[in-house]
Design a protein around this motif. Structure first.
Motif, mmCIF file in Angstrom:
data_model
loop_
_atom_site.group_PDB
_atom_site.id
_atom_site.type_symbol
_atom_site.label_atom_id
_atom_site.label_comp_id
_atom_site.label_asym_id
_atom_site.label_seq_id
_atom_site.Cartn_x
_atom_site.Cartn_y
_atom_site.Cartn_z
ATOM 1 N N GLU A 171 -22.266 -35.230 -18.381
ATOM 2 C CA GLU A 171 -22.667 -35.753 -19.679
ATOM 3 C C GLU A 171 -23.299 -37.127 -19.505
ATOM 4 N N SER A 172 -24.452 -37.301 -20.086
ATOM 5 C CA SER A 172 -25.138 -38.598 -20.157
ATOM 6 C C SER A 172 -25.299 -39.279 -18.794
ATOM 7 N N GLY A 173 -25.592 -38.483 -17.756
ATOM 8 C CA GLY A 173 -25.828 -39.056 -16.438
ATOM 9 C C GLY A 173 -24.578 -39.274 -15.603
ATOM 10 N N PHE A 174 -23.444 -38.750 -16.071
ATOM 11 C CA PHE A 174 -22.186 -38.894 -15.343
ATOM 12 C C PHE A 174 -21.579 -37.518 -15.094
ATOM 13 N N ILE A 175 -20.846 -37.407 -13.993
ATOM 14 C CA ILE A 175 -20.090 -36.193 -13.679
ATOM 15 C C ILE A 175 -18.614 -36.540 -13.800
ATOM 16 N N PHE A 176 -17.886 -35.716 -14.525
ATOM 17 C CA PHE A 176 -16.455 -35.921 -14.760
ATOM 18 C C PHE A 176 -15.675 -34.826 -14.042
ATOM 19 N N ILE A 177 -14.736 -35.239 -13.220
ATOM 20 C CA ILE A 177 -13.779 -34.310 -12.616
ATOM 21 C C ILE A 177 -12.428 -34.693 -13.210
ATOM 22 N N ASN A 178 -11.908 -33.830 -14.068
ATOM 23 C CA ASN A 178 -10.657 -34.099 -14.777
ATOM 24 C C ASN A 178 -9.527 -33.321 -14.113
ATOM 25 N N TYR A 179 -8.399 -33.983 -13.911
ATOM 26 C CA TYR A 179 -7.305 -33.378 -13.149
ATOM 27 C C TYR A 179 -5.980 -34.045 -13.536
ATOM 28 N N GLY A 180 -4.895 -33.549 -12.970
ATOM 29 C CA GLY A 180 -3.576 -34.158 -13.168
ATOM 30 C C GLY A 180 -3.069 -34.060 -14.591
ATOM 31 N N PHE A 181 -3.346 -32.954 -15.251
ATOM 32 C CA PHE A 181 -2.968 -32.794 -16.656
ATOM 33 C C PHE A 181 -1.457 -32.630 -16.804
ATOM 34 N N LYS A 182 -0.892 -33.400 -17.741
ATOM 35 C CA LYS A 182 0.531 -33.281 -18.059
ATOM 36 C C LYS A 182 0.710 -33.445 -19.562
ATOM 37 N N ASP A 183 1.677 -32.736 -20.086
ATOM 38 C CA ASP A 183 2.045 -32.910 -21.485
ATOM 39 C C ASP A 183 2.759 -34.244 -21.621
ATOM 40 N N SER A 184 2.341 -35.072 -22.546
ATOM 41 C CA SER A 184 2.944 -36.404 -22.654
ATOM 42 C C SER A 184 4.429 -36.328 -22.994
ATOM 43 N N ASP A 185 4.885 -35.246 -23.643
ATOM 44 C CA ASP A 185 6.336 -35.099 -23.910
ATOM 45 C C ASP A 185 7.103 -34.925 -22.617
ATOM 46 N N ASP A 186 6.520 -34.235 -21.633
ATOM 47 C CA ASP A 186 7.173 -34.061 -20.334
ATOM 48 C C ASP A 186 7.365 -35.399 -19.638
ATOM 49 N N ILE A 187 6.376 -36.269 -19.791
ATOM 50 C CA ILE A 187 6.446 -37.594 -19.161
ATOM 51 C C ILE A 187 7.463 -38.473 -19.871
ATOM 52 N N LEU A 188 7.441 -38.452 -21.192
ATOM 53 C CA LEU A 188 8.328 -39.308 -21.967
ATOM 54 C C LEU A 188 9.781 -38.846 -21.943
ATOM 55 N N LEU A 189 9.987 -37.529 -21.952
ATOM 56 C CA LEU A 189 11.333 -36.989 -22.040
ATOM 57 C C LEU A 189 11.895 -36.552 -20.685
ATOM 58 N N GLY A 190 11.037 -36.501 -19.695
ATOM 59 C CA GLY A 190 11.461 -36.016 -18.381
ATOM 60 C C GLY A 190 11.207 -34.538 -18.270
ATOM 61 N N ASP A 191 10.638 -34.129 -17.188
ATOM 62 C CA ASP A 191 10.314 -32.721 -16.952
ATOM 63 C C ASP A 191 11.488 -32.065 -16.258
ATOM 64 N N ASP A 192 12.196 -31.195 -16.965
ATOM 65 C CA ASP A 192 13.388 -30.547 -16.405
ATOM 66 C C ASP A 192 13.035 -29.437 -15.464
#
Length: 100
Positions: free
Chosen positions: A79-100
């Motif tokens: 997009e607009s002259g840039f390449i985006f590689i998106n990774y490391g997706f996590k649900d913010s609830d897992d981060i805030l509450l701890g991933d069991d």
């Protein structure tokens, strides 16, 4: 030069960039970002499209993944002259509450 190369990169209006860091990976200028969007925390490696002109997507991914652990769940976009590689997706609830 450095992070200012990325000043005009597009950022979705509802995306909150939490941290940005400039790196040089394999001779390429790369902006690493940590962001949140709609309850998801993720990371992006952003490249300047003209710096990778002539390279195929697998070659770019291999180069970036030699320095960054992308995992198997990543997306790419241009997009607009840039390449985006998106990774490391996590649900913010897992981060805030701890991933069991």
């Amino acid at each position: 030069m450095g992070i200012e190369l990325f000043a005009n990169r597009p950022v979705e209006p509802d995306t909150n960039v939490l941290h940005s860091q400039f790196e040089n990976i394999g001779g390429l200028d790369v902006l690493l970002e940590l962001w949140s969007w709609d309850g998801i925390i993720g990371q992006s490696a952003i490249l300047i499209e003209e710096q990778v002109a002539g390279r195929e997507k697998p070659e770019i991914i291999e180069l970036i993944s030699s320095e960054i652990s992308l995992g198997s769940n990543y997306t790419t976009s241009k997009e607009s002259g840039f390449i985006f590689i998106n990774y490391g997706f996590k649900d913010s609830d897992d981060i805030l509450l701890g991933d069991d």
